[in-house]
Structures are given as structure tokens and as C-alpha cells.
Write a protein that holds these residues in place. Structure first.
Motif, PDB file in Angstrom:
ATOM      1  N   ASN A 114     -10.983   3.443  -0.258  1.00  0.00           N
ATOM      2  CA  ASN A 114     -11.410   4.221  -1.396  1.00  0.00           C
ATOM      3  C   ASN A 114     -10.994   3.943  -2.794  1.00  0.00           C
ATOM      4  OD1 ASN A 114     -13.161   5.593   0.498  1.00  0.00           O
ATOM      5  ND2 ASN A 114     -11.465   7.214   0.862  1.00  0.00           N
ATOM      6  N   TYR A 127     -18.213   5.260   2.293  1.00  0.00           N
ATOM      7  CA  TYR A 127     -18.577   6.303   3.018  1.00  0.00           C
ATOM      8  C   TYR A 127     -19.657   6.947   2.145  1.00  0.00           C
ATOM      9  CZ  TYR A 127     -14.629   5.686   5.778  1.00  0.00           C
ATOM     10  OH  TYR A 127     -13.645   5.464   6.781  1.00  0.00           O
ATOM     11  N   TYR A 191      -3.557  -2.963   7.933  1.00  0.00           N
ATOM     12  CA  TYR A 191      -4.212  -1.687   7.543  1.00  0.00           C
ATOM     13  C   TYR A 191      -5.719  -1.751   7.035  1.00  0.00           C
ATOM     14  CZ  TYR A 191      -4.746   2.563   4.304  1.00  0.00           C
ATOM     15  OH  TYR A 191      -5.204   3.548   3.903  1.00  0.00           O
ATOM     16  N   GLU A 195      -8.613   0.423   8.863  1.00  0.00           N
ATOM     17  CA  GLU A 195      -9.594   1.302   8.028  1.00  0.00           C
ATOM     18  C   GLU A 195     -11.047   0.911   8.206  1.00  0.00           C
ATOM     19  OE1 GLU A 195      -9.132   4.130   6.461  1.00  0.00           O
ATOM     20  OE2 GLU A 195      -7.338   4.059   7.221  1.00  0.00           O
TER      21      GLU A 195
HETATM   22  C1  LIG Z   1     -12.164   8.067   2.093  1.00  0.00           C
HETATM   23  O1  LIG Z   1     -13.233   8.919   1.481  1.00  0.00           O
HETATM   24  C2  LIG Z   1     -13.861   9.565   2.516  1.00  0.00           C
HETATM   25  C3  LIG Z   1     -14.951  10.449   1.911  1.00  0.00           C
HETATM   26  O2  LIG Z   1     -14.728  10.856   0.789  1.00  0.00           O
HETATM   27  C4  LIG Z   1     -12.860  10.173   3.317  1.00  0.00           C
HETATM   28  O3  LIG Z   1     -13.711  11.081   4.548  1.00  0.00           O
HETATM   29  C5  LIG Z   1     -12.011   9.425   3.929  1.00  0.00           C
HETATM   30  O4  LIG Z   1     -11.112  10.036   4.795  1.00  0.00           O
HETATM   31  C6  LIG Z   1     -11.245   8.674   2.824  1.00  0.00           C
HETATM   32  N1  LIG Z   1     -10.554   7.669   3.422  1.00  0.00           N
HETATM   33  C7  LIG Z   1      -9.170   7.493   3.241  1.00  0.00           C
HETATM   34  C8  LIG Z   1      -8.200   6.524   4.039  1.00  0.00           C
HETATM   35  O5  LIG Z   1      -8.573   8.281   2.480  1.00  0.00           O
END
Ligand SMILES: *[C@@H]1O[C@H](CO)[C@@H](O)[C@H](O)[C@H]1NC(C)=O
Ligand SMILES: *[C@@H]1O[C@H](CO)[C@@H](O)[C@H](O)[C@H]1NC(C)=O
Length: 436
Positions: A114, A127, A191, A195
Motif C-alpha cells: 500500500n 485492494y 515480504y 503480501e
Molecule cells: C492495505 O490496504 C488494504 C485496504 O485498504 C488493507 O486491507 C490491507 O490490510 C493493507 N495491507 C497492509 C499490509 O497494510
């Protein structure tokens, strides 16, 4: 048939090849600039391909929002499946019957993480793309009913291209970036992969073998294949090291020749005195033998997947002692990790097989084959062969960007360097074997 695709973000060239038994299927595209067909033009972001030289080779000769001189990989795949190009999800034209063709959710600048591409502000992170995909399904369902919508989605072809920006627009964006202080490079790759698996899990009904992931630890590539039928293959390429590929088409037992760099090296470098070798874990951990094979991959490589589609054995490295007799008829893999379009790319790897030498080895291969089956059959085999060339990424990471103020970066601005690379690549293509 070959098609050239040049992306000025990462420089890529690829022609997709698919079997003849194509049928009308929906096609969904997720990812970054490699596959964005124009979503970012609808967003307030600097990551837009809305000016020259983008689009100069497109039929309209104008920028289309694609990060390409002409068509992009999704366009080539759409052509192969006999469909119209998928429209950007944000396009106002994506309504009615157009929805049934599929949709392109990709957005330049995004990554697996993100926090990748934050400098581009309003881009559609992965996402969010998946959220839009849900929204899309609701819209299709309203149009054709839930059952048909479900079928359309189940039988569709998917392409996910993601990950390069997690390096260039995150880890390497600044010296001492937050991510580079947090992780060593190998740990960062691990990592990213973890992810990425999460993304794939939410993406699409993951029935067990829905996806195959090909991870190149040098360049990080993900290759996803849909399992719905044998023709269905979605290629997702992601990486700091970007690929230039050329593939000619037509399916039947054919020889297969591979040229290029680590993205396609099946083990040549293991026979060379070089540090550019994939001879220790985690390479090979998902390979059938669970051992390093010289492939820069956790498991199979793109050439292996293509060989599978051709119904052939994997092509052996040209330097393999096993490449003799009947095996020569399958083709050969001349690729060598670390090389680039330019002779001065990858100099730090010492003894690697640069493009001119790969092409010379190919001449030698033909002589060996000719001694075995005669010149005429050799010529026929070579003419009908499938050729894959993947080169260009190292001209950035192992040359232009290798050291601050590298010779090439002092010589060229980035756009001029890209132009120079393309002109040099054209020279290579002129001497490269081509079918048709
Ligand atoms: C990235 O963003 C999504 C939705 O905003 C969230 O569900 C997800 O947990 C996030 N990923 C991380 C690794 O922070
Ligand atoms: C690269 O090397 C080959 C063979 O060693 C040579 O023929 C070619 O001219 C070189 N290319 C450039 C641009 O220097």
C-alpha cells in the motif's frame, strides 16, 4: 507474427502467443503501468501516459493512457483471444455489452504494498482494484443476471502484473528509504511475496491450481496462469528488471529458442565463472526437485511454461552437456543472467553470454544440428521455431542505475537512453531468428 511493445516506464517488448482453440471469454486485468490501459487518465495523478511519445505507434498515433508506444500486453492478449481491448474500468464507455468483454482495473504506479507509489497520490491501489472488481460484478449481474455473471467471471482470463514499483517506487526510491532501512533486499523480497500471496488469495476464487506463481528473486516476476483451459495463459510480468520478449505464434510440435537474461536463463550461467548464478536456495524451492536449477526462479520460468504449452520438454541450456542428439531438436536456451541490450551492461558479472555471443552460439547450434539432420531440415526447424527474446531490464539496473552518476547516466538523459536502447535492440532483432 511478431509485435513490438515498448513501455517507456520499464521498456518491454512482448508478443503473446496462444493456441488456436480460442473462444470468447471475458478478460480481467489488474496491476500497474505495464498493463494500465488508461485508468490513470481519469485520475488526478502525475502517473499518466497522456503525452508524447506514448502512443506514437498506436493506430491513432496518439497517447491512449497506455504506458506504451503502441499496444500493451493486455491488448496483445485480447487480440489473441479474439476480443476487443478491455476498457479501463473508469472509462465512461464501459457500460452495457462492453461490460461483457471484461475490464481493466490496472493503475500505473501501484505495487503490492500500500505504501508503494505514494508520491503519485490518487492511484488505484491493488485492494481498491479488487473492490472495483466486486463492483463490476454487481453491475454485470444487474445486466445479465447473477448466474450468467458468475459464469462469465469463472471462465474468464486474468492477468495480474504487479511488483516492479515496490522496488523502483518504494525500496529504491530514495537512498535510505523506509523500506530499505526496515528490510535487507532478500527479506524484502520474501515480504513482498507473502503480501502478494494475500492479494492473490482475495483476488479470485482460488481453486487450488488457479494460479501458478513464478517468482524471480532477482527481478521478481510473477507469472499467473488460469487453469480453465490449455490456451488460457495469462502472463504477468513484474519486476525491476523488465523483459523484452518476442514470441512468434502457431501451435504444434516446434522447436523453441530462448535468448536473453535472468528472466529466461534456464541454467547457462551455472556453467560459467560468474557471480550471476541461481545455484543456491531460495532458488528452486518450488521446482519439482526442490533444488536450485540455475533458473532465477522459485520454480519454473516463463520458457518452461511456454514449453509446457507447446507440449515439449523444457529447453536445455545451450551449455548443458546433455544438449546432444535428439534433444537438439527440441530447441535450446541461450539466455544468460546479467546481460542486456548493450555490451557494457552487466560488466561486473564478468563471464556472461552477451547478446552477440548468444547469437553466435545459435549459429553454432545450427551447425551442430545440420551435421545431424542435414541443412534442409535444420533450416525448416529453425524457420518454424518459436523464439523468445527477453532483454533490457539489466540495461537499467545493472548499468544506468548501477552506480550514482554511471557513465551511461552521464551520457544520456533517461528518455534519450531509452531511445538509444530501442535503436540498439532493433539491431539485435534484425539478426535474431524470426519465423515468418
Ligand atoms: C492495505 O490496504 C488494504 C485496504 O485498504 C488493507 O486491507 C490491507 O490490510 C493493507 N495491507 C497492509 C499490509 O497494510
Ligand atoms: C557489441 O559487441 C559486438 C561483438 O563483440 C560488436 O559486434 C558490436 O558492435 C558491439 N556493439 C556496440 C554497440 O558496441
Amino acid at each position: 507474427m511478431h509485435t513490438i511493445f515498448v513501455s517507456w516506464v520499464v521498456l518491454g517488448l512482448l508478443a503473446a502467443c496462444a493456441g488456436r482453440q480460442a473462444e470468447a471469454r471475458a478478460f480481467f486485468v489488474f496491476g500497474d503501468s505495464l498493463v494500465d490501459s488508461g485508468n490513470n487518465d481519469y485520475l488526478a495523478t502525475t502517473a499518466r501516459a497522456d503525452s508524447y511519445p506514448y502512443g506514437i505507434d498506436y493506430p491513432t498515433h496518439r497517447p491512449t493512457g497506455r504506458f506504451s508506444n503502441g499496444l500493451n500486453i493486455p491488448d496483445l492478449i485480447s487480440e489473441q483471444i479474439g476480443s476487443e481491448p478491455t476498457l479501463p474500468y473508469l472509462s465512461p464507455q464501459l457500460t452495457g455489452q462492453n461490460l461483457l468483454v471484461g475490464a481493466n482495473f490496472a493503475s500505473a504506479g501501484i505495487g503490492i504494498l500500500n505504501d508503494t507509489g505514494i508520491q503519485f497520490l490518487n492511484i488505484i491501489r491493488i485492494y481498491k482494484q479488487l473492490e472495483y472488481f466486486q463492483q463490476y460484478q454487481t453491475r454485470v449481474s444487474a445486466l445479465v443476471g447473477p448466474e450468467q455473471a458468475q459464469r462469465l467471471v469463472n471462465e474468464a482470463l486474468y492477468l495480474i502484473t504487479l511488483g516492479g514499483n515496490d522496488f523502483v517506487n518504494n525500496y529504491y526510491l530514495l537512498p535510505f528509504s523506509a523500506r530499505s532501512r526496515q528490510f535487507s533486499l532478500p527479506d524484502y523480497v520474501v515480504y513482498l511475496i507473502s503480501e502478494y500471496r494475500k492479494v492473490l488469495e482475495v483476488t479470485i476464487y482460488v481453486n487450488d491450481d488457479f494460479y501458478k506463481v513464478y517468482v524471480n528473486y532477482v527481478s521478481v516476476i510473477v507469472f499467473v496462469t488460469a487453469n480453465t483451459n490449455s490456451m488460457a495463459s495469462s502472463l504477468a510480468i513484474f519486476g525491476v528488471v523488465m523483459a523484452l520478449g518476442m514470441l512468434s505464434c502457431g501451435a504444434e510440435a516446434r522447436a523453441f529458442f530462448v535468448f536473453g537474461d535472468s528472466l529466461v536463463d534456464n541454467g547457462n550461467n551455472n556453467y560459467l565463472a560468474t557471480s550471476a548464478r541461481a545455484d543456491s536456495p531460495p532458488y528452486g524451492i518450488d521446482y519439482p526437485t526442490r533444488r536450485p536449477t540455475g533458473r532465477f526462479s522459485n520454480g519454473l520460468t516463463i520458457p518452461d511454461y511456454i514449453s509446457q504449452k507447446l507440449g515439449a520438454e523444457p529447453t536445455l541450456p545451450y551449455l548443458s552437456p546433455q544438449l546432444t542428439g535428439q534433444k537438439l531438436l527440441v530447441g535450446a536456451n541461450f539466455a544468460s543472467a546479467g546481460i542486456g541490450i548493450l555490451n557494457d551492461t552487466g560488466v561486473q558479472f564478468a563471464n556472461i553470454i552477451r547478446m552477440p555471443l548468444q547469437l553466435l552460439n545459435f549459429q553454432q547450434y545450427q551447425q551442430r544440428l545440420s551435421a545431424q539432420i542435414g541443412p534442409q531440415r535444420t533450416k525448416q526447424l529453425v524457420n518454424q521455431a518459436l523464439v523468445l527474446l527477453t532483454v533490457g531490464g539489466n540495461d537499467f539496473v545493472n548499468n544506468y542505475y548501477l552506480v550514482p552518476f554511471s557513465a551511461r547516466s552521464r551520457q544520456f538523459s533517461l528518455p534519450d537512453y531509452v531511445k538509444y536502447l530501442i535503436s540498439e535492440l532493433r539491431k539485435i532483432l534484425l539478426v535474431c531468428p524470426t519465423s515468418s
